[in-house]
Design a protein around this motif. Structure first.
Motif, short mmCIF file in Angstrom:
data_model
loop_
_atom_site.label_atom_id
_atom_site.label_comp_id
_atom_site.label_asym_id
_atom_site.label_seq_id
_atom_site.Cartn_x
_atom_site.Cartn_y
_atom_site.Cartn_z
N LYS A 123 14.15 7.85 4.20
CA LYS A 123 13.16 8.35 3.26
C LYS A 123 12.52 7.18 2.51
O LYS A 123 13.18 6.22 2.15
CB LYS A 123 13.83 9.32 2.28
N ASN A 124 11.21 7.30 2.28
CA ASN A 124 10.46 6.28 1.55
C ASN A 124 10.62 4.89 2.18
O ASN A 124 10.81 3.89 1.49
CB ASN A 124 10.89 6.23 0.09
N VAL B 16 14.41 -4.12 -3.65
CA VAL B 16 13.75 -3.72 -2.42
C VAL B 16 14.73 -3.89 -1.25
O VAL B 16 15.62 -4.74 -1.28
CB VAL B 16 12.47 -4.56 -2.18
N SER B 17 14.54 -3.05 -0.24
CA SER B 17 15.41 -3.09 0.94
C SER B 17 14.61 -3.52 2.16
O SER B 17 13.51 -3.03 2.39
CB SER B 17 16.02 -1.70 1.18
N LYS C 260 0.83 -1.20 0.00
CA LYS C 260 0.00 0.00 0.00
C LYS C 260 0.87 1.25 0.00
O LYS C 260 0.60 2.22 -0.73
CB LYS C 260 -0.92 -0.01 1.22
N ASP C 261 1.94 1.24 0.81
CA ASP C 261 2.86 2.38 0.84
C ASP C 261 3.63 2.51 -0.46
O ASP C 261 4.00 3.62 -0.87
CB ASP C 261 3.84 2.23 2.01
N GLN C 262 3.91 1.39 -1.11
CA GLN C 262 4.57 1.44 -2.41
C GLN C 262 3.72 2.18 -3.43
O GLN C 262 4.22 2.96 -4.23
CB GLN C 262 4.87 0.02 -2.91
N ARG D 111 10.27 1.95 -1.25
CA ARG D 111 11.05 0.81 -1.73
C ARG D 111 11.83 0.15 -0.59
O ARG D 111 12.65 -0.73 -0.83
CB ARG D 111 12.03 1.26 -2.82
N ALA D 112 11.59 0.60 0.64
CA ALA D 112 12.31 0.05 1.79
C ALA D 112 11.32 -0.29 2.90
O ALA D 112 10.36 0.44 3.14
CB ALA D 112 13.34 1.05 2.29
#
Length: 313
Positions: free
Chosen positions: A132-133, A79-80, A42-44, A50-51
């Motif tokens: 961030k992100n 992805v991290s 959802k956050d993507q 991406r983390a």
């Protein structure tokens, strides 16, 4: 006769055996991971994240995380995953890190980082650096029942503003203040746990004896000896979470379907003489609770553990 305390190796082997043959821990971990993945996805979509940073307050042997690593890598995108795990000892944390790092190396599109911290570490979670992100998920699996400063823990978790908080707790109810009541609750809970092994291993199995003696036996002792909670921490986990600014999240149909599939895969039914008309698919059950905001694993009609997802409100 007083039984000897199991060695660290005996505890690990017993836990590994139970994890492999029973849906008990896998139900908790797979359901939790599915909810975490959905929050990350959802956050993507909304924030181009991406983390993923998971803060696990009881990382233990780290058995929960290989399935998450595998699922994250299936997208094919880079992805991290950053895992901060709190553990009982430095040795256990080092062994857990080695296992997870080795496993993660098999997925070239996944960048994996592990930070192990002792539960007694003065390093507060509020100091966890933000990126961030990055989606933050908090994992409270079999943790709060062993943590006397629950209120402070939840306040610290809330300050992180995570996208999702996973709560998994046993249904043996160590929160009962009266010793006799707590003893009876524990008796019924562990009777169901012992009976559930009929679906997993033959009664004469040495592996089953190891589980009963070196894992469940230790759990019984810990639950009965658990200290009474103060007035602030009485009540249900739902009430406690809501008091600290969290609202329940509905678990998806994927979580439910995955849980039901797990039980089909993990059903063996080693009971020697099933009665006529008895369910030969085993005694494990999945229960939806709290209007779909929680999933419970039960043996027959008794709940053993419950998984729920929460967000800051």
């Amino acid at each position: 006769m007083v039984m000897k305390e199991p060695t660290t190796e005996q505890q690990f082997l017993a836990f590994t055996s139970l994890y492999r043959v029973s849906p008990y821990y896998q139900f908790a971990h797979f359901t939790a991971n599915q909810a975490i993945i959905e929050a990350f996805e959802k956050d993507q979509e909304t924030n181009n994240n991406r983390a993923l940073h998971v803060i696990d307050f009881n990382v233990s042997y780290g058995f929960q995380w290989p399935s998450l690593i595998q699922s994250l890598s299936q997208s094919g995108k880079r992805v991290s995953l950053r895992l901060t795990g709190y553990g009982r000892s430095l040795e256990e944390l080092q062994e857990t890190e080695a296992r997870l790092v080795s496993f993660a190396k098999g997925f070239c599109n996944l960048v994996f980082e592990f930070q192990g911290l002792l539960r007694s570490s003065p390093k507060l979670i509020i100091n966890q650096r933000e990126k961030k992100n990055e989606t933050v998920a908090v994992n409270l699996v079999f943790h709060l029942s062993n943590f006397m400063e629950m209120s402070q823990t939840l306040k610290s978790v809330h300050s992180l503003k995570p996208s999702i908080v996973i709560l998994v707790e046993q249904e043996g109810n160590p929160r009962v203040r009266n010793f006799l009541s707590r003893l009876m609750e524990s008796l019924h809970y562990f009777a169901a746990m012992f009976d559930s092994l009929d679906d997993c291993l033959p009664q004469e199995s040495t592996e089953r004896l190891s589980i009963e003696r070196n894992h469940l036996g230790k759990e019984i002792k810990a639950m009965i000896n658990s200290e009474n909670l103060d007035e602030e921490n009485k009540g249900t986990w739902k009430n406690m979470m809501e008091r600290h600014g969290f609202g329940g999240m509905k678990l998806s149909s994927k979580c439910l379907m995955q849980a039901k599939l797990l039980l089909k895969v993990r059903t063996h039914n080693y009971s020697p003489l099933p009665c006529e008309g008895e369910n030969t698919n085993g005694g494990f059950r999945v229960f939806q609770r709290d209007e779909g905001k929680a999933l419970s694993l039960g043996w027959q009609d008794r709940c053993l553990l419950t998984v729920s997802a929460w967000q800051c409100v």
